[in-house]
Design a protein around this motif. Structure first.
Motif, PDB file in Angstrom:
ATOM      1  N   SER A  60      -6.337   6.692  -9.382  1.00 51.15           N
ATOM      2  CA  SER A  60      -6.062   8.066  -9.775  1.00 51.15           C
ATOM      3  C   SER A  60      -7.417   8.788  -9.543  1.00 51.15           C
ATOM      4  O   SER A  60      -7.469  10.131  -9.266  1.00 51.15           O
ATOM      5  CB  SER A  60      -5.908   8.332 -10.964  1.00 51.15           C
TER       6      SER A  60
ATOM      7  N   ILE B  88     -10.456  -0.021  -6.122  1.00 49.78           N
ATOM      8  CA  ILE B  88      -9.087  -0.638  -6.329  1.00 49.78           C
ATOM      9  C   ILE B  88      -9.397  -1.826  -7.577  1.00 49.78           C
ATOM     10  O   ILE B  88     -10.410  -2.478  -7.063  1.00 49.78           O
ATOM     11  CB  ILE B  88      -8.464  -1.081  -5.290  1.00 49.78           C
TER      12      ILE B  88
ATOM     13  N   ALA C 120      -2.148   3.766  -4.077  1.00 48.77           N
ATOM     14  CA  ALA C 120      -1.758   2.670  -4.890  1.00 48.77           C
ATOM     15  C   ALA C 120      -2.127   1.364  -3.948  1.00 48.77           C
ATOM     16  O   ALA C 120      -1.497   1.531  -2.739  1.00 48.77           O
ATOM     17  CB  ALA C 120      -0.477   2.544  -5.505  1.00 48.77           C
ATOM     18  N   GLU C 121      -2.347   0.330  -4.642  1.00 49.88           N
ATOM     19  CA  GLU C 121      -2.666  -1.109  -3.641  1.00 49.88           C
ATOM     20  C   GLU C 121      -2.279  -2.178  -4.743  1.00 49.88           C
ATOM     21  O   GLU C 121      -2.893  -2.035  -5.663  1.00 49.88           O
ATOM     22  CB  GLU C 121      -3.603  -1.320  -2.995  1.00 49.88           C
ATOM     23  N   VAL C 122      -1.010  -2.937  -4.274  1.00 50.71           N
ATOM     24  CA  VAL C 122      -0.973  -4.061  -5.242  1.00 50.71           C
ATOM     25  C   VAL C 122      -0.784  -5.363  -4.496  1.00 50.71           C
ATOM     26  O   VAL C 122      -0.279  -5.513  -3.302  1.00 50.71           O
ATOM     27  CB  VAL C 122       0.402  -3.859  -5.918  1.00 50.71           C
TER      28      VAL C 122
ATOM     29  N   GLY D  21      -3.120  -1.857  -8.401  1.00 45.03           N
ATOM     30  CA  GLY D  21      -2.316  -0.829  -9.070  1.00 45.03           C
ATOM     31  C   GLY D  21      -2.461   0.654  -8.557  1.00 45.03           C
ATOM     32  O   GLY D  21      -3.374   0.837  -7.439  1.00 45.03           O
ATOM     33  N   ALA D  22      -2.096   1.643  -9.333  1.00 47.19           N
ATOM     34  CA  ALA D  22      -2.509   3.034  -9.045  1.00 47.19           C
ATOM     35  C   ALA D  22      -3.844   3.370  -8.937  1.00 47.19           C
ATOM     36  O   ALA D  22      -4.588   2.794  -9.858  1.00 47.19           O
ATOM     37  CB  ALA D  22      -1.573   3.993  -9.709  1.00 47.19           C
TER      38      ALA D  22
ATOM     39  N   ASN E 298       1.027  -1.096   0.081  1.00 46.36           N
ATOM     40  CA  ASN E 298      -0.099   0.016  -0.085  1.00 46.36           C
ATOM     41  C   ASN E 298       0.845   1.194  -0.033  1.00 46.36           C
ATOM     42  O   ASN E 298       1.918   1.271   0.855  1.00 46.36           O
ATOM     43  CB  ASN E 298      -0.926   0.140   1.190  1.00 46.36           C
TER      44      ASN E 298
ATOM     45  N   THR F 249      -1.094  10.654  -4.237  1.00 48.69           N
ATOM     46  CA  THR F 249      -0.619   9.457  -4.670  1.00 48.69           C
ATOM     47  C   THR F 249      -1.236   8.154  -3.723  1.00 48.69           C
ATOM     48  O   THR F 249      -1.482   8.394  -2.610  1.00 48.69           O
ATOM     49  CB  THR F 249       1.070   9.067  -4.139  1.00 48.69           C
TER      50      THR F 249
END
Length: 274
Positions: free
Chosen positions: A99, A129, A84-86, A96-97, A62, A82
Protein backbone atom coordinates in the motif's frame (compact mmCIF):
# COMPACT_ATOMS: atom_id res chain seq x y z
CA UNK A 1 -31.37 -4.76 -61.10
CA UNK A 2 -29.75 -1.38 -61.64
CA UNK A 3 -30.33 -0.38 -58.00
CA UNK A 4 -28.75 -3.66 -56.81
CA UNK A 5 -25.73 -3.09 -59.07
CA UNK A 6 -25.23 0.43 -57.69
CA UNK A 7 -25.50 -0.88 -54.12
CA UNK A 8 -22.94 -3.63 -54.79
CA UNK A 9 -20.55 -1.11 -56.32
CA UNK A 10 -20.94 1.13 -53.27
CA UNK A 11 -20.12 -1.77 -50.91
CA UNK A 12 -17.01 -2.65 -52.94
CA UNK A 13 -15.94 1.01 -52.86
CA UNK A 14 -16.35 1.19 -49.07
CA UNK A 15 -14.37 -2.03 -48.57
CA UNK A 16 -11.64 -0.83 -50.91
CA UNK A 17 -11.43 2.54 -49.16
CA UNK A 18 -11.25 0.84 -45.76
CA UNK A 19 -8.39 -1.41 -46.88
CA UNK A 20 -6.55 1.55 -48.40
CA UNK A 21 -6.98 3.68 -45.28
CA UNK A 22 -5.24 1.02 -43.17
CA UNK A 23 -2.03 1.16 -45.18
CA UNK A 24 0.91 3.51 -44.54
CA UNK A 25 0.12 3.44 -40.83
CA UNK A 26 2.07 5.53 -38.33
CA UNK A 27 2.12 4.16 -34.78
CA UNK A 28 3.15 6.67 -32.14
CA UNK A 29 2.36 6.99 -28.46
CA UNK A 30 0.39 10.13 -27.60
CA UNK A 31 -1.64 9.62 -24.44
CA UNK A 32 -4.51 12.08 -23.91
CA UNK A 33 -4.07 15.14 -21.67
CA UNK A 34 -7.45 14.80 -20.00
CA UNK A 35 -8.94 11.49 -18.92
CA UNK A 36 -6.24 9.01 -17.78
CA UNK A 37 -5.94 5.56 -19.37
CA UNK A 38 -6.16 2.80 -16.73
CA UNK A 39 -4.17 -0.44 -17.02
CA UNK A 40 -3.90 -3.68 -15.08
CA UNK A 41 -0.86 -5.95 -15.49
CA UNK A 42 -0.87 -9.54 -14.24
CA UNK A 43 2.26 -11.69 -14.31
CA UNK A 44 2.58 -15.30 -13.17
CA UNK A 45 5.88 -17.18 -12.88
CA UNK A 46 6.35 -20.88 -12.29
CA UNK A 47 9.84 -21.89 -11.20
CA UNK A 48 10.49 -25.62 -11.53
CA UNK A 49 13.57 -26.55 -9.50
CA UNK A 50 15.57 -29.76 -9.20
CA UNK A 51 17.38 -29.68 -5.87
CA UNK A 52 19.64 -32.71 -5.60
CA UNK A 53 17.09 -34.87 -7.40
CA UNK A 54 14.08 -33.49 -5.54
CA UNK A 55 11.56 -31.60 -7.69
CA UNK A 56 10.04 -28.40 -6.31
CA UNK A 57 7.76 -25.75 -7.82
CA UNK A 58 7.62 -22.11 -6.73
CA UNK A 59 4.84 -19.81 -7.97
CA UNK A 60 5.15 -16.02 -8.09
CA UNK A 61 2.25 -13.68 -8.87
CA UNK A 62 2.80 -9.97 -9.58
CA UNK A 63 -0.02 -7.47 -9.99
CA UNK A 64 0.16 -3.78 -10.79
CA UNK A 65 -2.56 -1.31 -11.71
CA UNK A 66 -2.00 2.27 -12.82
CA UNK A 67 -3.44 5.34 -14.56
CA UNK A 68 -1.48 7.05 -17.34
CA UNK A 69 -1.97 10.48 -18.88
CA UNK A 70 0.11 12.95 -20.87
CA UNK A 71 2.22 15.46 -18.95
CA UNK A 72 3.15 17.37 -22.11
CA UNK A 73 5.68 16.56 -24.80
CA UNK A 74 7.19 13.11 -24.32
CA UNK A 75 6.41 13.04 -20.58
CA UNK A 76 3.76 10.91 -18.91
CA UNK A 77 2.26 11.08 -15.44
CA UNK A 78 1.73 7.62 -13.97
CA UNK A 79 -0.35 7.06 -10.83
CA UNK A 80 -0.23 3.63 -9.17
CA UNK A 81 -3.44 2.28 -7.62
CA UNK A 82 -2.60 -1.43 -7.14
CA UNK A 83 0.64 -3.26 -6.30
CA UNK A 84 1.05 -6.80 -5.00
CA UNK A 85 3.44 -9.77 -5.08
CA UNK A 86 2.81 -13.23 -3.68
CA UNK A 87 5.27 -16.15 -3.54
CA UNK A 88 3.86 -19.65 -3.02
CA UNK A 89 6.43 -22.36 -2.27
CA UNK A 90 6.56 -25.63 -0.31
CA UNK A 91 7.75 -23.51 2.64
CA UNK A 92 4.49 -21.55 2.58
CA UNK A 93 3.17 -18.28 1.18
CA UNK A 94 4.71 -14.85 1.60
CA UNK A 95 4.23 -11.34 0.28
CA UNK A 96 0.91 -9.69 -0.42
CA UNK A 97 -0.51 -6.28 -1.23
CA UNK A 98 1.75 -3.21 -0.99
CA UNK A 99 0.00 0.00 0.00
CA UNK A 100 3.03 2.31 0.27
CA UNK A 101 2.77 3.58 -3.31
CA UNK A 102 -1.01 3.51 -3.79
CA UNK A 103 -2.23 6.86 -5.09
CA UNK A 104 1.29 8.20 -5.64
CA UNK A 105 2.41 9.61 -9.02
CA UNK A 106 5.66 10.00 -10.90
CA UNK A 107 6.73 11.29 -14.31
CA UNK A 108 8.24 9.10 -17.03
CA UNK A 109 9.77 10.20 -20.33
CA UNK A 110 8.68 8.01 -23.26
CA UNK A 111 9.81 8.16 -26.88
CA UNK A 112 7.02 8.12 -29.49
CA UNK A 113 7.93 4.51 -30.41
CA UNK A 114 7.60 3.30 -26.78
CA UNK A 115 11.22 3.25 -25.61
CA UNK A 116 11.64 4.67 -22.11
CA UNK A 117 14.05 7.62 -21.91
CA UNK A 118 13.97 8.46 -18.20
CA UNK A 119 13.03 6.18 -15.28
CA UNK A 120 14.33 8.40 -12.47
CA UNK A 121 10.79 9.16 -11.23
CA UNK A 122 9.99 5.43 -10.96
CA UNK A 123 13.27 4.77 -9.13
CA UNK A 124 12.28 7.29 -6.47
CA UNK A 125 9.02 5.41 -5.76
CA UNK A 126 10.26 2.96 -3.13
CA UNK A 127 8.43 0.26 -1.19
CA UNK A 128 9.00 -2.98 0.70
CA UNK A 129 7.36 -6.35 0.01
CA UNK A 130 6.92 -8.46 3.17
CA UNK A 131 9.78 -10.94 3.51
CA UNK A 132 11.91 -9.22 0.87
CA UNK A 133 14.23 -6.23 0.69
CA UNK A 134 13.49 -2.68 -0.49
CA UNK A 135 12.45 -2.15 -4.12
CA UNK A 136 11.19 0.59 -6.43
CA UNK A 137 8.92 0.88 -9.47
CA UNK A 138 11.63 1.06 -12.15
CA UNK A 139 11.51 -2.70 -12.82
CA UNK A 140 7.73 -2.54 -13.35
CA UNK A 141 7.91 0.22 -15.98
CA UNK A 142 11.24 -0.35 -17.77
CA UNK A 143 9.45 -2.53 -20.36
CA UNK A 144 5.80 -1.66 -19.62
CA UNK A 145 5.22 -0.08 -23.06
CA UNK A 146 5.51 -2.33 -26.15
CA UNK A 147 7.96 -0.87 -28.66
CA UNK A 148 6.47 0.03 -32.06
CA UNK A 149 7.85 0.19 -35.61
CA UNK A 150 9.09 3.63 -36.65
CA UNK A 151 7.79 5.46 -39.70
CA UNK A 152 4.83 4.47 -41.89
CA UNK A 153 4.31 0.73 -42.35
CA UNK A 154 1.88 -1.57 -44.15
CA UNK A 155 0.35 -4.83 -42.89
CA UNK A 156 2.90 -7.62 -43.41
CA UNK A 157 5.85 -5.37 -42.53
CA UNK A 158 8.59 -7.21 -40.58
CA UNK A 159 11.58 -5.92 -38.65
CA UNK A 160 14.16 -7.12 -36.13
CA UNK A 161 15.15 -5.39 -32.91
CA UNK A 162 17.85 -5.85 -30.27
CA UNK A 163 17.32 -4.58 -26.73
CA UNK A 164 19.10 -4.54 -23.39
CA UNK A 165 16.79 -4.18 -20.40
CA UNK A 166 18.13 -3.32 -16.96
CA UNK A 167 15.32 -4.01 -14.49
CA UNK A 168 17.31 -3.34 -11.32
CA UNK A 169 15.15 -2.31 -8.38
CA UNK A 170 16.48 -1.96 -4.86
CA UNK A 171 17.61 -5.33 -3.49
CA UNK A 172 16.82 -7.14 -6.76
CA UNK A 173 18.33 -6.82 -10.21
CA UNK A 174 17.73 -8.25 -13.68
CA UNK A 175 19.62 -7.63 -16.92
CA UNK A 176 18.14 -9.06 -20.12
CA UNK A 177 19.61 -9.18 -23.63
CA UNK A 178 16.84 -9.82 -26.15
CA UNK A 179 16.47 -10.18 -29.91
CA UNK A 180 12.98 -9.87 -31.41
CA UNK A 181 11.57 -10.78 -34.82
CA UNK A 182 8.46 -8.62 -35.24
CA UNK A 183 5.57 -8.49 -37.69
CA UNK A 184 2.70 -6.06 -38.25
CA UNK A 185 -0.05 -8.61 -38.89
CA UNK A 186 -2.85 -6.18 -39.80
CA UNK A 187 -5.86 -4.84 -37.91
CA UNK A 188 -8.07 -6.49 -35.33
CA UNK A 189 -10.91 -5.35 -33.10
CA UNK A 190 -10.24 -5.49 -29.34
CA UNK A 191 -13.22 -4.51 -27.17
CA UNK A 192 -14.62 -2.48 -30.03
CA UNK A 193 -11.34 -0.63 -30.73
CA UNK A 194 -9.61 -0.96 -34.12
CA UNK A 195 -6.05 -2.03 -33.30
CA UNK A 196 -2.85 -2.71 -35.19
CA UNK A 197 -1.78 -6.24 -34.24
CA UNK A 198 1.95 -6.86 -33.81
CA UNK A 199 3.45 -10.29 -33.08
CA UNK A 200 7.00 -10.99 -31.90
CA UNK A 201 9.23 -14.02 -31.44
CA UNK A 202 11.90 -13.38 -28.82
CA UNK A 203 15.18 -15.05 -27.80
CA UNK A 204 17.87 -13.99 -25.39
CA UNK A 205 19.62 -14.36 -22.06
CA UNK A 206 18.73 -13.07 -18.62
CA UNK A 207 20.58 -12.71 -15.31
CA UNK A 208 18.66 -12.09 -12.08
CA UNK A 209 19.58 -11.55 -8.46
CA UNK A 210 17.19 -11.18 -5.55
CA UNK A 211 16.93 -11.72 -1.82
CA UNK A 212 14.12 -13.62 -0.09
CA UNK A 213 14.04 -14.02 3.70
CA UNK A 214 17.73 -13.17 3.89
CA UNK A 215 18.79 -15.69 1.22
CA UNK A 216 20.54 -14.38 -1.90
CA UNK A 217 19.50 -16.13 -5.14
CA UNK A 218 21.17 -15.70 -8.53
CA UNK A 219 19.49 -17.04 -11.66
CA UNK A 220 20.74 -17.02 -15.23
CA UNK A 221 19.71 -18.74 -18.45
CA UNK A 222 18.50 -18.61 -22.02
CA UNK A 223 14.90 -17.94 -23.00
CA UNK A 224 12.50 -18.01 -25.92
CA UNK A 225 9.07 -16.42 -26.08
CA UNK A 226 6.21 -14.90 -28.03
CA UNK A 227 4.47 -11.56 -27.64
CA UNK A 228 1.37 -9.95 -29.12
CA UNK A 229 0.52 -6.24 -28.99
CA UNK A 230 -2.73 -4.54 -29.93
CA UNK A 231 -2.09 -0.81 -30.46
CA UNK A 232 -4.67 1.81 -31.38
CA UNK A 233 -3.09 4.35 -33.78
CA UNK A 234 -6.13 6.60 -33.41
CA UNK A 235 -6.06 6.63 -29.61
CA UNK A 236 -2.27 6.78 -29.35
CA UNK A 237 -1.74 3.94 -26.85
CA UNK A 238 -1.78 0.15 -26.62
CA UNK A 239 -5.01 -1.62 -25.64
CA UNK A 240 -3.54 -5.02 -24.76
CA UNK A 241 -0.21 -6.83 -24.61
CA UNK A 242 0.49 -10.50 -23.87
CA UNK A 243 3.79 -12.34 -23.45
CA UNK A 244 4.77 -15.96 -22.84
CA UNK A 245 8.38 -16.81 -22.00
CA UNK A 246 10.25 -20.00 -21.11
CA UNK A 247 13.73 -19.80 -19.59
CA UNK A 248 16.06 -22.71 -18.89
CA UNK A 249 19.06 -22.05 -16.71
CA UNK A 250 20.70 -22.37 -13.34
CA UNK A 251 19.96 -20.98 -9.87
CA UNK A 252 22.67 -20.41 -7.30
CA UNK A 253 22.50 -19.68 -3.58
CA UNK A 254 26.15 -18.66 -3.03
CA UNK A 255 25.91 -18.15 0.73
CA UNK A 256 24.53 -21.67 1.20
CA UNK A 257 26.74 -23.28 -1.46
CA UNK A 258 23.81 -24.56 -3.55
CA UNK A 259 23.52 -24.66 -7.34
CA UNK A 260 20.75 -26.42 -9.27
CA UNK A 261 18.88 -26.32 -12.62
CA UNK A 262 15.72 -24.27 -12.97
CA UNK A 263 13.00 -23.85 -15.61
CA UNK A 264 10.87 -20.71 -15.51
CA UNK A 265 7.53 -20.31 -17.30
CA UNK A 266 6.37 -16.69 -17.37
CA UNK A 267 2.97 -15.47 -18.56
CA UNK A 268 1.83 -11.87 -18.45
CA UNK A 269 -1.05 -9.76 -19.69
CA UNK A 270 -1.31 -5.98 -19.64
CA UNK A 271 -4.57 -4.43 -20.78
CA UNK A 272 -6.76 -1.37 -20.48
CA UNK A 273 -9.19 -1.79 -17.60
CA UNK A 274 -12.71 -2.47 -18.81
Amino acid sequence: MKKKTILSAAVILIISFSAFSQKNVSMNYHYPDGKPVSYIKNQTIRQSLDIQGQAMDVYVTNLIGCNIKSAGGTNLTITVDTLAEVIDSPQGMMGGAVSEVNGKSFNLALKPNGKVEDLSGAKNMTFTIPGQGPANLSASFADFFPVLPEGKVDPGFTWNSVDTLDNSSGASSQVTYMTSENKFEGFEQIDGVNCAKITSNTTGTSKMKNEVQGMVMQTSGNFTGTETTWFSPESGYFIKHTATTKMTGNMEMPNEGYSFPVVMDINETTEVKK
